[in-house]
Design a protein around this motif. Structure first.
Motif, PDB file in Angstrom:
ATOM      1  N   HIS A   1      -2.376   4.220  -4.315  1.00 46.49           N
ATOM      2  CA  HIS A   1      -2.203   5.523  -5.076  1.00 46.49           C
ATOM      3  C   HIS A   1      -3.165   6.466  -5.187  1.00 46.49           C
ATOM      4  O   HIS A   1      -2.827   7.801  -5.164  1.00 46.49           O
ATOM      5  CB  HIS A   1      -1.686   5.071  -6.512  1.00 46.49           C
ATOM      6  CG  HIS A   1      -0.342   4.135  -6.626  1.00 46.49           C
ATOM      7  ND1 HIS A   1      -0.122   3.341  -7.732  1.00 46.49           N
ATOM      8  CD2 HIS A   1       0.477   4.076  -5.609  1.00 46.49           C
ATOM      9  CE1 HIS A   1       0.908   2.834  -7.459  1.00 46.49           C
ATOM     10  NE2 HIS A   1       1.375   3.180  -6.117  1.00 46.49           N
TER      11      HIS A   1
ATOM     12  N   GLN B   1      -3.276   8.300  -1.995  1.00 45.45           N
ATOM     13  CA  GLN B   1      -2.282   9.404  -2.097  1.00 45.45           C
ATOM     14  C   GLN B   1      -2.653  10.722  -2.999  1.00 45.45           C
ATOM     15  O   GLN B   1      -2.374  11.839  -2.673  1.00 45.45           O
ATOM     16  CB  GLN B   1      -0.930   8.659  -2.606  1.00 45.45           C
ATOM     17  CG  GLN B   1       0.311   9.540  -2.244  1.00 45.45           C
ATOM     18  CD  GLN B   1       1.594   8.805  -2.551  1.00 45.45           C
ATOM     19  OE1 GLN B   1       1.539   7.580  -3.104  1.00 45.45           O
ATOM     20  NE2 GLN B   1       2.776   9.252  -2.172  1.00 45.45           N
TER      21      GLN B   1
ATOM     22  N   GLN C   1       6.740   7.425   0.470  1.00 41.14           N
ATOM     23  CA  GLN C   1       5.247   6.774   0.384  1.00 41.14           C
ATOM     24  C   GLN C   1       4.479   7.329   1.264  1.00 41.14           C
ATOM     25  O   GLN C   1       4.846   7.720   2.352  1.00 41.14           O
ATOM     26  CB  GLN C   1       5.219   5.398   0.485  1.00 41.14           C
ATOM     27  CG  GLN C   1       6.198   4.593  -0.562  1.00 41.14           C
ATOM     28  CD  GLN C   1       5.647   4.277  -1.791  1.00 41.14           C
ATOM     29  OE1 GLN C   1       4.542   4.282  -1.979  1.00 41.14           O
ATOM     30  NE2 GLN C   1       6.252   4.088  -2.835  1.00 41.14           N
TER      31      GLN C   1
ATOM     32  N   ASP D   1       7.996  -0.641  -2.065  1.00 39.53           N
ATOM     33  CA  ASP D   1       7.603   0.323  -1.283  1.00 39.53           C
ATOM     34  C   ASP D   1       8.571   1.006  -0.271  1.00 39.53           C
ATOM     35  O   ASP D   1       8.406   2.185  -0.045  1.00 39.53           O
ATOM     36  CB  ASP D   1       6.453  -0.293  -0.283  1.00 39.53           C
ATOM     37  CG  ASP D   1       5.022  -0.291  -1.022  1.00 39.53           C
ATOM     38  OD1 ASP D   1       4.807   0.447  -2.010  1.00 39.53           O
ATOM     39  OD2 ASP D   1       4.341  -1.160  -0.681  1.00 39.53           O
TER      40      ASP D   1
END
Lengths: 383, 383, 383, 383, 383
Positions: free
Chosen positions: C279, C282, E116, E110
């Motif tokens: 995360h 990202q 993602q 996911d």
């Protein structure tokens, strides 16, 4: 053995030497498809001459205009022999030198076909070090650069220079002659260190000049930005780029000399090279700083030009917008209509002036409120 | 022992000190070809004086104006001796100090020939640490910087400062005198940490000033961009570049002190240096942030200037394009042709006014539709 | 124990809180020369209060306004104790907490002297994790940020927050109370993960806002570039820079937690931190993307302003160059020379009009051929 | 075996060859979803022909227009066989060649489906090397590029070229025929080196051309910046980007050949490749330098244009602001009011001239003081 | 199991789908504080349907609209089962699939919570690979992207796609049905390779489109730079940034598959992935090249606009500065002073014309000498 066009970095050996600037980015390249090991001697290259300095702690011998074979006697002794080949124009002398010292053909190619990228190459019996030497030009801005090739052997050091008259080795020659410092007490490796250190130290005053030029441009770019300023900023950037191209590989050269344990370089001398490394890092640091400053100057230039334009256009606008309505009014009462009552009024003319003055003052007040006169004053004071 | 021109970072020792700004990028370099180990004493350098603080947990001794030989007694005891050499102008004192403490000639060169790039060098018996100390200038914007050389021995710490009157070590001196905190209970290595930490902490208020200058410029650049704004943005960028040049090598210095297990630095003290490292990283982080902001400001400046020009030209265009056709019409009826029927019409003059008003209103409507008056208002309100 | 000026990132504790923007770049620094371990309590800091949540899989206890000594009973049990210290204004409470939990003085300094750079530090008995928590401001653009310090022990987790009223931990508190998911079945390390994960998840809606602002600016910058657009682009860039400064070290924090095998963090929980790491990567990816877009917007702004200027100047030029020659002709025949033959011609006036119309049409044709009216129309339609 | 559209870098084999420039960035890609190993033969591809040169130190055989099966005899001997496949248009010949030499389908795909990114791939029995060959175009600026695939076996070397008529291998062919240098005395690996070295050497004159173009643009951009200059700067940047894209992977290719100990490449030949590596590094260095210069030129262009605009607007402002007030005065006394006392004055007209001259001179003085005439002169001299 | 707002990259599932562009930068994020493993099903998501292709070398079975439990029979056999889950809107089906295949909750999260960042994650029994699939939009410029999740097991491959109707897998389905190439003869790992290869190959035509758009813009930006050009340059940059964001992590995905020895991927198939890696590197290379070109275009745009402005202002200046003095002279002789001797001269009018023509010609000569007409002509010819 073709006489391919050679691209030397020295002005005298270039046909179009009226354009000095472009020298900074020259480089050597082979005629495509030529045999590896070919020597490319430029027609304009200075004829080679050999200067030998042979010394032990006790005595120094200096000989001019030797032949390579003359050197043999000195090479065979245990004394340190510094054979300085000045000028790369005489192929027979260079080839003989190669034969006498058992130089590998590729090594000879690397020191003769100049300029090359600075590098270190280990040929077991010899260590080849090529570096770029820069010298400030006393008469004009900029610098001249020249490749120096070092061939370090057990008891001797060969140096190959493009031009005989200019180098930065005289203080070293003096120290050898006067037996000052450690140089006479140590080997050829220490001599190589001392010469490379002199080359590195010589970069500093050249950079110092650029520091001053950047400083001068900093003032000029805000107060009097002209076309000439722009050219100078570009030139400084270009020349600093050229200097960086010489210094960056030098860093790798010195780093290789420090890290690789080479039999030809004594541990003590390696410590001195570590000191050199600090200087090269500092050089890079300075070059990068000046490059950033010069690059920032370009932005400032553009902003400064825009700013100046703003001030000029502001001035034009103030003058134009005040007089354009007034001129229109004058034009109206210049018309030749039969029936124009105002023209016959007793105080018409003075009323007209009154109206015009009121309009002008209103506009001036408007401009003053908007702060347009600030620009106006700044234009006056600083331009 | 030549008196080569030295390039000190302190204003007093520079001939052209009317131009303060350029100090930030000075650096020391040898006269090309000079023997390694030469001390270059600047003529304007402050004469050296030695201040000794000798302490154990129980007692503190403070002595002024000692000679290097006086120090010997203190150096031989187990108490911690902080020998602070203030001013680098007296070569005999510096050489004597070197002799007394067995300093390597290259070490002495590095602390005396200032400014150098911050670095750590291990000379077995001593550890040399050179760092850059910056201090805010109270009277004006900017900062002054000075090299501080630390020579850490087993029971002593030598510090070499360029100027006696200014440093950031007074809180440390107070803590030693008042026996506050751990400093009196620990060795010379902790003293070195405490002093370096004080130098690092001193960078923060200097940077804080730049944060405030950037903030002020952020407002100015959009609302009142002037030539002065441009100069200031450039200055901030330049000075942040100089600060970055001091902080970046400091990071390597502290990192070396943490990683290399040096006998002279206790493990406990190494933990404290780890804390220093965090601060240096934070310093770098802040410098980079301010540099990015300042660099963005230049773009904003250029855009803001263009924007302002747009508004001015817009204004000029509105005024010009309204009055130019009207003035033409007035010009037409100002002609002196014999046969111009309109001139003789009864209401010709008023018809002419009518036409002119219609044209003006049409143009105003056109401009209003195109949103040109938005600029107009914004020009009024914000300029 | 001096009350040094503290630089908190929270608006309420800042004197000049009329300038909200500058908060993003605040950072804490010691008074230069202060003893390491000094707590710098800001006068405006919120008084500390302690909220304890103690849970096992079977039961949950929640206590408000405890004293540090009250906590001792809970710390000694095997149940997981989450001691949430809200507000950093009460030095005695903080010091007592440090004493009760055996916190190292440097650890206490790191959680109290806010904001620090996010980091992980291992103190054997405890693991210190400091991170930056950001929260969107509901009423206005931007975000507020606050440091959260985690001290992870065997069976307990201390959290130090600057402000009591705002945090993003309520969903976690609900999950503990409602026994939802794994949190009640696992240890203090999983609780730390859950809280840090909540902090990371909270960055996303903040970034989402910036995505929308960039999108809005993309339209505005081409169609209606104003001074306000410029300010907004700069603000977005500045705030994204601030966010990046919080997220980048967070990456190192999570990475350290994954790589270093710490006794206090279970292997299973380490797997969850691996998810956190994805995360954070990202987040960084998104921040960098928005930064690149915002930086591109500045170029577009400048081009767009230049383009608009072009259109305006084009318009001015068309109008001016058509009427200037005509006005000249009108001026010529407005002259009062005695002998001007044209004036006496019968059709002179009409011939004059004819010439003027021919000139105007020729110029219009010329402009049309050069495509200048394209700009003209585009000016009309889009502006 | 679909005839998918192939994207060759050679002009003749492209439908839209009126747009030469875009060739520099072509690349091959499979029809999405096609089976790996598919050969994509372009309809316009030149039919393949095989040229064999088979040599030992003693003798050389050269055969044209062989079939792959004819080659078998030569492949089986110990002599070095250089099989040069010129043109990639005949799928049967290429497949037969693959069968005869036991080429892996993926290898064949890589040499036939051109252009690919330069790379080295080891297929045990063979070593595949693909590189980009550039040749200067004699008639126009720019260069043409062509992929050359080398398949090195124990005693043979296959080369796959896109076009038969142009390559830079003729000097090598001459050296083989004339038995000059080492080439006849060594194996297929040295032949591969000699050919790759010829390709690398060929980059230099191409880059040299760009050096000259950059130099020409440097002058033009400051003295006569036109739209054409802008186009040329962009073209040079684009083409240097394309060259960099060819050279950068070449560096990895040579580096792989040096580092990986491959049975097919002799240690001696590896030393020669080391020399190649130096040349590729130098190429990269030159490309990057020219790219930086060309990128700086864009900044200079913009500044130069702005500067020129400044000068023009300056000129306009000087002329306008001098005459606008004068024209207004003339307009005033052109009004037809009955009662205008000045008109009846004896010397009114001359007084009016006097006032106008005073105003004009005052304005000229003002402009001169502000240095506006400097621009004026510079405009005259240099434009 | 909250229905949190999901941020899908597919237009149909977005409320504000009138703004297509912003899709490129969407990303999924959890509701802050939600339990790890939560599936976030978007209300607009397409209902899931399962398409199974089960094959051995001998036979192929294709089934539509299976339930997860129907798949069990196929999963238990040794034949390769490709279970293609199209649409992510039916939580029960997705959860059942997870149960049937023993998928870890984080794995399911996911593949369902899209999009993602592309990644590989090893769950022992399965290997999760998520990548971004891009498809050109036939009707308009740009592309659509969709996440594809691969779950590779011993004898089966699950693929999770967002939308059923569009994918680039049809050529693969055809090859399976027609038993073309190796796909029927190999395992599920080769199937995964073939599908990923199809996805990678699909990037090329999308990039090709951008190459063409950049090429078109290159012409437009110099000849007809308009506001639309600016928008397009920005869009191309933005979309290339989005593509880069998809391709860059893909590189890591393929690299992980090559380096990590995973039991589920055969060595032979790893070799094929190596080929994929070459293609991804080439993709990155192309994206970076186009990004550099597009970024250069912005500079060219600004310069081109400035250039055009220069030409227009030049034109205005020429016209204005010629007529302004003439109009002034006409104004002077339009004055109504009683005593103006010139007016009464016989040839006064003609002398006046003479003076005016001389002034005009002098100015024209001046402009011609300064080269201002060059701009003039260029304006005519190219605009």
């Amino acid at each position: 053995m073709t006489h391919s066009p050679s691209y030397s970095s020295r002005p005298p050996s270039k046909p179009n030497d009226e354009d000095d600037e472009e020298d900074y980015f020259d480089y050597f390249f082979d005629t495509p498809g030529s045999e590896p090991g070919t020597l490319s001697i430029d027609e304009d290259a200075t004829p080679s001459q050999i200067v030998l300095i042979d010394y032990t702690e006790e005595k120094v011998t200096r000989k001019l205009n030797l032949t390579p074979d003359d050197c043999l006697t000195y090479l065979e002794t245990d004394s340190v022999s510094w054979i300085d080949i000045q000028g790369l124009g005489s192929e027979p002398i260079l080839r003989d030198m190669g034969r006498v010292c058992h130089l590998h053909p590729l090594l000879l190619e690397d020191v003769v076909n100049v300029p090359q990228r600075p590098k270190v190459q280990d040929y077991n019996e010899h260590l080849l070090i090529t570096v770029q030497m820069v010298m400030p030009t006393p008469d004009e801005e900029g610098f001249i650069s020249e490749q120096v090739g070092f061939v370090l052997g057990e008891h001797y050091l060969l140096t190959f220079q493009e031009e005989p008259e200019q180098d930065c080795f005289n203080p070293v020659r003096d120290r050898i002659r006067a037996n000052k410092g450690k140089v006479r007490k140590t080997g050829a490796d220490y001599l190589a260190y001392v010469l490379i250190d002199a080359i590195i130290d010589n970069f500093f005053p050249v950079l110092e000049d650029y520091g001053e030029r950047v400083e001068l441009l900093e003032d000029e770019v805000v107060t009097h930005p002209t076309r000439h300023t722009l050219e100078q900023i570009y030139d400084v950037r270009r020349e600093l780029l050229a200097l960086r191209r010489s210094i960056w590989p030098l860093r790798n050269v010195i780093n290789t000399l420090i890290r690789d344990n080479n039999a030809l370089i004594n541990n003590d001398v390696q410590l001195y090279f570590r000191d050199c490394y600090d200087h090269v890092i500092q050089l890079l640091d300075i070059v990068e700083t000046y490059r950033e400053l010069a690059s920032g100057l370009m932005d400032v230039y553009l902003s400064s030009i825009s700013n100046k334009m703003n001030e000029i256009v502001n001035f034009l606008t103030v003058i134009s917008t005040i007089f354009i309505p007034l001129t229109f009014i004058a034009g109206v009462y210049g018309m030749n209509f039969k029936n124009m009552p105002e023209l016959d009024w007793q105080w018409g003319y003075f009323a007209c002036w009154g109206v015009m003055i009121v309009i002008a003052l209103s506009l001036l007040l408007l401009f003053w409120k908007r702060g347009w006169f600030e620009n106006f004053y700044s234009l006056k004071k600083r331009n």
